[in-house]
Design a protein around this motif. Sequence first.
Motif, PDB file in Angstrom:
ATOM      1  N   TRP A 111      19.628  45.919  37.885  1.00  0.00           N
ATOM      2  CA  TRP A 111      19.741  44.732  38.743  1.00  0.00           C
ATOM      3  C   TRP A 111      21.193  44.313  38.932  1.00  0.00           C
ATOM      4  N   ARG A 112      22.050  44.586  37.935  1.00  0.00           N
ATOM      5  CA  ARG A 112      23.459  44.221  38.079  1.00  0.00           C
ATOM      6  C   ARG A 112      24.109  44.986  39.236  1.00  0.00           C
ATOM      7  N   LEU A 113      23.788  46.261  39.333  1.00  0.00           N
ATOM      8  CA  LEU A 113      24.338  47.067  40.412  1.00  0.00           C
ATOM      9  C   LEU A 113      23.779  46.617  41.765  1.00  0.00           C
ATOM     10  N   MET A 114      22.456  46.428  41.810  1.00  0.00           N
ATOM     11  CA  MET A 114      21.824  46.024  43.069  1.00  0.00           C
ATOM     12  C   MET A 114      22.334  44.651  43.527  1.00  0.00           C
ATOM     13  N   ALA A 115      22.461  43.724  42.577  1.00  0.00           N
ATOM     14  CA  ALA A 115      22.924  42.379  42.924  1.00  0.00           C
ATOM     15  C   ALA A 115      24.375  42.402  43.393  1.00  0.00           C
ATOM     16  N   SER A 116      25.197  43.233  42.750  1.00  0.00           N
ATOM     17  CA  SER A 116      26.604  43.325  43.143  1.00  0.00           C
ATOM     18  C   SER A 116      26.740  43.882  44.555  1.00  0.00           C
ATOM     19  N   LEU A 117      25.943  44.903  44.871  1.00  0.00           N
ATOM     20  CA  LEU A 117      25.991  45.493  46.208  1.00  0.00           C
ATOM     21  C   LEU A 117      25.472  44.526  47.257  1.00  0.00           C
ATOM     22  N   PHE A 118      24.424  43.772  46.911  1.00  0.00           N
ATOM     23  CA  PHE A 118      23.883  42.797  47.864  1.00  0.00           C
ATOM     24  C   PHE A 118      24.899  41.707  48.169  1.00  0.00           C
ATOM     25  N   MET A 119      25.669  41.304  47.173  1.00  0.00           N
ATOM     26  CA  MET A 119      26.635  40.226  47.343  1.00  0.00           C
ATOM     27  C   MET A 119      27.953  40.688  47.962  1.00  0.00           C
ATOM     28  N   MET A 120      28.079  41.968  48.234  1.00  0.00           N
ATOM     29  CA  MET A 120      29.342  42.472  48.783  1.00  0.00           C
ATOM     30  C   MET A 120      29.475  42.109  50.258  1.00  0.00           C
ATOM     31  N   ALA A 121      30.556  41.431  50.592  1.00  0.00           N
ATOM     32  CA  ALA A 121      30.896  41.090  51.974  1.00  0.00           C
ATOM     33  C   ALA A 121      32.374  41.390  52.170  1.00  0.00           C
ATOM     34  N   ASP A 122      32.839  41.251  53.396  1.00  0.00           N
ATOM     35  CA  ASP A 122      34.228  41.606  53.687  1.00  0.00           C
ATOM     36  C   ASP A 122      35.208  40.812  52.828  1.00  0.00           C
ATOM     37  N   GLN A 123      34.954  39.509  52.662  1.00  0.00           N
ATOM     38  CA  GLN A 123      35.906  38.646  51.965  1.00  0.00           C
ATOM     39  C   GLN A 123      36.016  39.001  50.481  1.00  0.00           C
ATOM     40  N   ASN A 124      34.884  39.016  49.778  1.00  0.00           N
ATOM     41  CA  ASN A 124      34.969  39.260  48.336  1.00  0.00           C
ATOM     42  C   ASN A 124      35.230  40.732  48.026  1.00  0.00           C
ATOM     43  N   TRP A 125      34.914  41.635  48.972  1.00  0.00           N
ATOM     44  CA  TRP A 125      35.269  43.039  48.767  1.00  0.00           C
ATOM     45  C   TRP A 125      36.787  43.193  48.731  1.00  0.00           C
ATOM     46  N   ALA A 126      37.479  42.564  49.676  1.00  0.00           N
ATOM     47  CA  ALA A 126      38.939  42.670  49.717  1.00  0.00           C
ATOM     48  C   ALA A 126      39.565  42.102  48.443  1.00  0.00           C
ATOM     49  N   LEU A 127      39.047  40.966  47.974  1.00  0.00           N
ATOM     50  CA  LEU A 127      39.557  40.383  46.731  1.00  0.00           C
ATOM     51  C   LEU A 127      39.264  41.289  45.545  1.00  0.00           C
ATOM     52  N   SER A 128      38.088  41.915  45.545  1.00  0.00           N
ATOM     53  CA  SER A 128      37.712  42.796  44.439  1.00  0.00           C
ATOM     54  C   SER A 128      38.602  44.023  44.386  1.00  0.00           C
ATOM     55  N   VAL A 129      38.932  44.584  45.537  1.00  0.00           N
ATOM     56  CA  VAL A 129      39.821  45.752  45.566  1.00  0.00           C
ATOM     57  C   VAL A 129      41.179  45.385  44.987  1.00  0.00           C
ATOM     58  N   GLU A 130      41.675  44.214  45.363  1.00  0.00           N
ATOM     59  CA  GLU A 130      42.967  43.769  44.848  1.00  0.00           C
ATOM     60  C   GLU A 130      42.911  43.569  43.336  1.00  0.00           C
ATOM     61  N   ALA A 131      41.840  42.921  42.865  1.00  0.00           N
ATOM     62  CA  ALA A 131      41.702  42.683  41.424  1.00  0.00           C
ATOM     63  C   ALA A 131      41.565  43.993  40.660  1.00  0.00           C
ATOM     64  N   MET A 132      40.810  44.927  41.202  1.00  0.00           N
ATOM     65  CA  MET A 132      40.613  46.203  40.525  1.00  0.00           C
ATOM     66  C   MET A 132      41.931  46.967  40.412  1.00  0.00           C
ATOM     67  N   ARG A 133      42.739  46.923  41.454  1.00  0.00           N
ATOM     68  CA  ARG A 133      44.029  47.618  41.419  1.00  0.00           C
ATOM     69  C   ARG A 133      44.975  46.987  40.414  1.00  0.00           C
ATOM     70  N   ARG A 134      44.795  45.699  40.164  1.00  0.00           N
ATOM     71  CA  ARG A 134      45.625  45.017  39.169  1.00  0.00           C
ATOM     72  C   ARG A 134      45.103  45.206  37.750  1.00  0.00           C
ATOM     73  N   GLY A 135      43.937  45.808  37.618  1.00  0.00           N
ATOM     74  CA  GLY A 135      43.345  45.979  36.301  1.00  0.00           C
ATOM     75  C   GLY A 135      42.671  44.728  35.787  1.00  0.00           C
ATOM     76  N   GLU A 136      42.233  43.857  36.694  1.00  0.00           N
ATOM     77  CA  GLU A 136      41.599  42.598  36.311  1.00  0.00           C
ATOM     78  C   GLU A 136      40.090  42.695  36.456  1.00  0.00           C
ATOM     79  N   GLY A 137      39.352  42.082  35.508  1.00  0.00           N
ATOM     80  CA  GLY A 137      37.917  41.920  35.643  1.00  0.00           C
ATOM     81  C   GLY A 137      37.113  43.202  35.656  1.00  0.00           C
ATOM     82  N   ASP A 138      35.888  43.082  36.215  1.00  0.00           N
ATOM     83  CA  ASP A 138      34.954  44.190  36.316  1.00  0.00           C
ATOM     84  C   ASP A 138      34.004  43.879  37.472  1.00  0.00           C
TER      85      ASP A 138
END
Length: 249
Positions: A111-138
């Motif tokens: 459910w964590r994977l399914m919920a994460s994919l369902f919640m993916m939109a342009d805005q939070n995807w862009a923020l997530s890519v930036e955070a992932m490149r910085r080594g922040e969060g999960d």
Amino acid sequence: MRHRATGAGAMIGFSGAAMRLGARRVLPLVAGLAPFGLVVGLLAQGAGLSLTEAGLMSGLCYAGSAQLLALGHWAVPAPILAATLAALIVNLRLVLMGPVLAPWLDRVKGWRLMASLFMMADQNWALSVEAMRRGEGDAGFLFGSGLLTWFVWVGTTLAGHLLGGVIAPAPNHPIFFAALAVFIALLVPMWRGRMDGLPRVVAAIASIVTSVVLPGTWYVVVGALAGSLAGLLQERLRPPAPPAALVVE
């Protein structure tokens, strides 16, 4: 200061700390999303949807572009097949966006994977890519930012529906041009130069011809496919770039 997930949550790549970080980071973006949600709510009310139906549409579909596309061409009976294909084409970009976050998403299941994919939109995807490149969060960052965006989206859609009931805009009110205006506006930041001209012209001609020949919203599907094929052929027929000159010392 970098934020790294710790504790048991970090072991599964879906921590509460990352969720809270994502929610904080997305706050400025959801403020700009609110007017968009109000317009969708107004369009839903004008199309005859009830408050419950408008809320369910935003909550279950959670795709502003697809909702605008469907509401802008709402009819009775609803053109389900054409609307479904059009929404699929509009949201195909998500197929390319998801793999970018594979370092996060590959660490979660169920459910964590399914919920994460369902919640993916342009805005939070862009923020997530930036955070992932910085080594922040999960992956919790994607879910947390998306969950807050989802609540704001549904809430503003409901507010827009209620507002539409108060002001009761006429069927030909300019506000109902919003669906088309949004897609026209999206063409501007996506322009890459002359090479984008031919696919857009082909898509426009195919859409206009189809709208005259076929009823419903099939012109959206035909236009998108025609423009995509034109772009593909243009890429295939383009002469290869000349090899870089060798520098001999």
